[in-house]
Design a protein around this motif. Structure first.
Motif, PDB file in Angstrom:
ATOM      1  N   LYS A  91       0.846  -1.190   0.000  1.00 40.65           N
ATOM      2  CA  LYS A  91       0.000   0.000   0.000  1.00 40.65           C
ATOM      3  C   LYS A  91       0.885   1.245   0.000  1.00 40.65           C
ATOM      4  O   LYS A  91       1.895   1.303   0.701  1.00 40.65           O
ATOM      5  N   VAL A  92       0.442   2.244  -0.772  1.00 38.21           N
ATOM      6  CA  VAL A  92       1.148   3.520  -0.879  1.00 38.21           C
ATOM      7  C   VAL A  92       0.139   4.636  -0.679  1.00 38.21           C
ATOM      8  O   VAL A  92      -1.000   4.551  -1.145  1.00 38.21           O
ATOM      9  N   PHE A  93       0.569   5.701   0.001  1.00 40.49           N
ATOM     10  CA  PHE A  93      -0.270   6.884   0.179  1.00 40.49           C
ATOM     11  C   PHE A  93       0.429   8.088  -0.418  1.00 40.49           C
ATOM     12  O   PHE A  93       1.616   8.319  -0.179  1.00 40.49           O
ATOM     13  N   TYR A  94      -0.306   8.864  -1.217  1.00 40.25           N
ATOM     14  CA  TYR A  94       0.172  10.133  -1.761  1.00 40.25           C
ATOM     15  C   TYR A  94      -0.724  11.237  -1.227  1.00 40.25           C
ATOM     16  O   TYR A  94      -1.930  11.218  -1.453  1.00 40.25           O
ATOM     17  N   SER A  95      -0.136  12.201  -0.538  1.00 44.15           N
ATOM     18  CA  SER A  95      -0.926  13.242   0.130  1.00 44.15           C
ATOM     19  C   SER A  95      -1.574  14.228  -0.816  1.00 44.15           C
ATOM     20  O   SER A  95      -2.598  14.823  -0.480  1.00 44.15           O
ATOM     21  N   GLY A  96      -1.005  14.440  -2.001  1.00 46.26           N
ATOM     22  CA  GLY A  96      -1.442  15.553  -2.834  1.00 46.26           C
ATOM     23  C   GLY A  96      -1.071  16.856  -2.143  1.00 46.26           C
ATOM     24  O   GLY A  96      -0.447  16.863  -1.087  1.00 46.26           O
ATOM     25  N   ASP A  97      -1.440  17.988  -2.740  1.00 43.13           N
ATOM     26  CA  ASP A  97      -1.229  19.276  -2.081  1.00 43.13           C
ATOM     27  C   ASP A  97      -2.236  19.399  -0.953  1.00 43.13           C
ATOM     28  O   ASP A  97      -3.444  19.299  -1.179  1.00 43.13           O
TER      29      ASP A  97
END
Length: 194
Positions: free
Chosen positions: A54-60
Motif C-alpha cells: 500500500k502507498v499513500f500520496y498526500s497531494g497538495d
C-alpha cells in the motif's frame, strides 16, 4: 482523452484499475481558477492498494484531522509520498511543510516517508534544500525512516537505509526559527510533541 477513460471520485470513493484499488482521500487546500469558482472543487490525496503493498500520496494539502481517519481506514502504508515544500506561515492552511509532513506520515501509519513537492519549482521564499533538511531533523526526532533518492532513481521501500544527502549544503532556517502550523489541528500537533 475520452470521457469513458475518466473516473471522478469524491473523498473516500474507490475504483479498481487492473487489480489496483485507488481511493480518493481528503485534502485541505483552496481551489478555484477565477473570482467566481472559489472552493467549488475538491483537492484529494490517493491511497493505492495492490495485492501485497500500500502507498499513500498526500497531494497538495495542509494538515487536517482526516489524516488519522486515512490511517485507520486504509493504512498502514509501506510508503507515503507526502508534500513537504512550498510552505510559509502565511500558507499553513494550504501546504504541510516539513514538520507537519512527518506528522502526517505518522498519522496515516506510514513505514517509509518519501518527501515530495520540494526542490523542483521555486514556489516559496525558503531555500530549495530547506524542506528536506527540516524533514530529516523532524524525522530523526520522530524515528521516521526517510527515503532520499536522487531525482529519477528507483528504490525499494523495504530496503531504505540512512538518508543520503545528494543535494548541496545550503543555508536553511529551522522549524524553531520559522514554524509552520495549520489552524484547527492543535490536538494533532500536541500528539506529535508527546
Amino acid at each position: 482523452m475520452k470521457a469513458q477513460h475518466v473516473t471522478e471520485l469524491d473523498w473516500w470513493e474507490q475504483t479498481v484499475v487492473q487489480g489496483l484499488t485507488i481511493t480518493a482521500t481528503p485534502a485541505r487546500h483552496f481551489s478555484g481558477r477565477s473570482l467566481g469558482d472559489a472552493n467549488r472543487t475538491l483537492w484529494a490525496g490517493w491511497a493505492l492498494a495492490g495485492g501485497a503493498h500500500k502507498v499513500f500520496y498526500s497531494g497538495d494539502t495542509a494538515l487536517h484531522e482526516e489524516f488519522d481517519d486515512i490511517g485507520e481506514r486504509l493504512g498502514p502504508f509501506d510508503l507515503t509520498m507526502i508534500e513537504s515544500g512550498a510552505y510559509d506561515a502565511l500558507w499553513a492552511d494550504v501546504h504541510l511543510g516539513p514538520e507537519q509532513a512527518v506528522l502526517a506520515h505518522q498519522l496515516v501509519r506510514g513505514e517509509v516517508l518519501l518527501p515530495v513537492h520540494w526542490g523542483l519549482f521555486d514556489l516559496a521564499l525558503h531555500g530549495w534544500t530547506e524542506p528536506m533538511e527540516r524533514v530529516l531533523v523532524a524525522a530523526e526526532r520522530a524515528k521516521v525512516r526517510v527515503a532520499t533518492p536522487r531525482p529519477g532513481d528507483m528504490f525499494e521501500p523495504a530496503q531504505v537505509g540512512a538518508p543520503v544527502r545528494w543535494w548541496p549544503q545550503e543555508p536553511w532556517v529551522s522549524a524553531e526559527q520559522a514554524p509552520v502550523h495549520s489552524t484547527g489541528v492543535e490536538a494533532l500537533r500536541r500528539r506529535a510533541i508527546n
